[in-house]
Design a protein around this motif. Structure first.
Motif, short mmCIF file in Angstrom:
data_model
loop_
_atom_site.label_atom_id
_atom_site.label_comp_id
_atom_site.label_asym_id
_atom_site.label_seq_id
_atom_site.Cartn_x
_atom_site.Cartn_y
_atom_site.Cartn_z
N LEU A 22 0.85 -1.19 0.00
CA LEU A 22 0.00 0.00 0.00
C LEU A 22 0.88 1.24 0.00
O LEU A 22 2.05 1.19 0.40
CB LEU A 22 -0.90 0.00 1.23
N LEU A 23 0.32 2.35 -0.44
CA LEU A 23 1.07 3.61 -0.43
C LEU A 23 1.45 3.97 1.00
O LEU A 23 0.64 3.85 1.92
CB LEU A 23 0.22 4.73 -1.02
N ALA A 24 2.67 4.44 1.16
CA ALA A 24 3.16 4.82 2.48
C ALA A 24 3.05 6.33 2.71
O ALA A 24 3.26 6.80 3.82
CB ALA A 24 4.61 4.38 2.65
N ALA A 25 2.73 7.09 1.68
CA ALA A 25 2.65 8.55 1.79
C ALA A 25 1.47 9.05 0.98
O ALA A 25 0.89 8.32 0.17
CB ALA A 25 3.95 9.17 1.27
N LEU A 26 1.12 10.31 1.21
CA LEU A 26 0.04 10.92 0.45
C LEU A 26 0.45 11.07 -1.01
O LEU A 26 1.63 11.30 -1.32
CB LEU A 26 -0.29 12.30 1.02
N THR A 27 -0.53 10.98 -1.89
CA THR A 27 -0.28 11.24 -3.31
C THR A 27 -0.13 12.76 -3.50
O THR A 27 -0.55 13.54 -2.64
CB THR A 27 -1.45 10.75 -4.18
N PRO A 28 0.42 13.19 -4.62
CA PRO A 28 0.51 14.64 -4.87
C PRO A 28 -0.86 15.33 -4.82
O PRO A 28 -0.96 16.44 -4.30
CB PRO A 28 1.13 14.72 -6.27
N HIS A 30 -3.43 14.46 -2.99
CA HIS A 30 -3.83 14.56 -1.58
C HIS A 30 -2.98 15.59 -0.83
O HIS A 30 -3.49 16.27 0.07
CB HIS A 30 -3.78 13.20 -0.91
N GLU A 31 -1.71 15.72 -1.19
CA GLU A 31 -0.88 16.77 -0.61
C GLU A 31 -1.44 18.15 -0.96
O GLU A 31 -1.49 19.04 -0.12
CB GLU A 31 0.57 16.66 -1.10
N ARG A 32 -1.84 18.32 -2.23
CA ARG A 32 -2.42 19.58 -2.68
C ARG A 32 -3.71 19.87 -1.92
O ARG A 32 -3.94 20.98 -1.45
CB ARG A 32 -2.69 19.54 -4.19
N MET A 33 -4.54 18.84 -1.76
CA MET A 33 -5.81 19.02 -1.05
C MET A 33 -5.55 19.43 0.40
O MET A 33 -6.22 20.32 0.93
CB MET A 33 -6.62 17.72 -1.09
N ARG A 34 -4.58 18.80 1.03
CA ARG A 34 -4.27 19.14 2.42
C ARG A 34 -3.78 20.58 2.52
O ARG A 34 -4.19 21.33 3.41
CB ARG A 34 -3.22 18.20 3.00
N ALA A 35 -2.92 21.00 1.58
CA ALA A 35 -2.42 22.37 1.58
C ALA A 35 -3.56 23.37 1.40
O ALA A 35 -3.59 24.42 2.07
CB ALA A 35 -1.37 22.55 0.49
N GLU A 36 -4.50 23.06 0.52
CA GLU A 36 -5.64 23.95 0.31
C GLU A 36 -6.48 24.05 1.58
O GLU A 36 -6.93 25.15 1.94
CB GLU A 36 -6.50 23.45 -0.85
N GLY A 52 -13.98 17.95 -1.24
CA GLY A 52 -12.95 16.91 -1.24
C GLY A 52 -13.50 15.56 -0.79
O GLY A 52 -13.17 14.52 -1.36
N GLN A 53 -14.34 15.57 0.24
CA GLN A 53 -14.92 14.32 0.72
C GLN A 53 -15.82 13.67 -0.33
O GLN A 53 -15.77 12.46 -0.54
CB GLN A 53 -15.71 14.56 2.01
N VAL A 54 -16.63 14.48 -0.99
CA VAL A 54 -17.51 13.95 -2.03
C VAL A 54 -16.69 13.33 -3.16
O VAL A 54 -16.95 12.20 -3.59
CB VAL A 54 -18.47 15.04 -2.56
N VAL A 55 -15.69 14.06 -3.64
CA VAL A 55 -14.86 13.57 -4.74
C VAL A 55 -14.14 12.29 -4.34
O VAL A 55 -14.13 11.30 -5.11
CB VAL A 55 -13.85 14.66 -5.19
N GLU A 56 -13.54 12.26 -3.16
CA GLU A 56 -12.80 11.06 -2.75
C GLU A 56 -13.71 9.86 -2.53
O GLU A 56 -13.33 8.73 -2.83
CB GLU A 56 -11.97 11.36 -1.49
#
Length: 86
Positions: A22-28, A30-36, A52-56
């Motif tokens: 499994l991925l060990a880190a956020l994807t780019p 998800h990093e962008r979403m967190r920054a926003e 973001g919740q709806v899209v994910e």
């Protein structure tokens, strides 16, 4: 939150048993979403969070549906079927 934690634990155990990392880190994305979200305040935060919740969750439904229909690992297909709401 509890349901998501339980689903993530089941996914991790099933993936490990199937030899899938499994991925060990956020994807780019998800990093962008967190920054926003970190930069937003008030109504702008609420709107960005809900969007973001709806899209994910829409992405999750697509991935679970694909896994059920076309997945190559029976254990993951069963897990996807269990997790996908009716």
């Amino acid at each position: 939150v509890e349901a998501h934690g339980a689903a993530n634990a089941r996914l991790a155990a099933t993936a490990e048993a199937a030899g899938i990392a499994l991925l060990a880190a956020l994807t780019p994305d998800h990093e962008r979403m967190r920054a926003e979200l970190e930069a937003a305040e008030g109504d702008a935060y609420d709107i960005a969070y809900v969007h973001g919740q709806v899209v994910e969750h829409q992405k999750a439904v697509l991935l679970l549906t694909w896994q059920i229909d076309q997945g190559q690992f029976a254990e993951l297909q069963r897990l996807a079927a269990d997790l996908l709401p009716d």
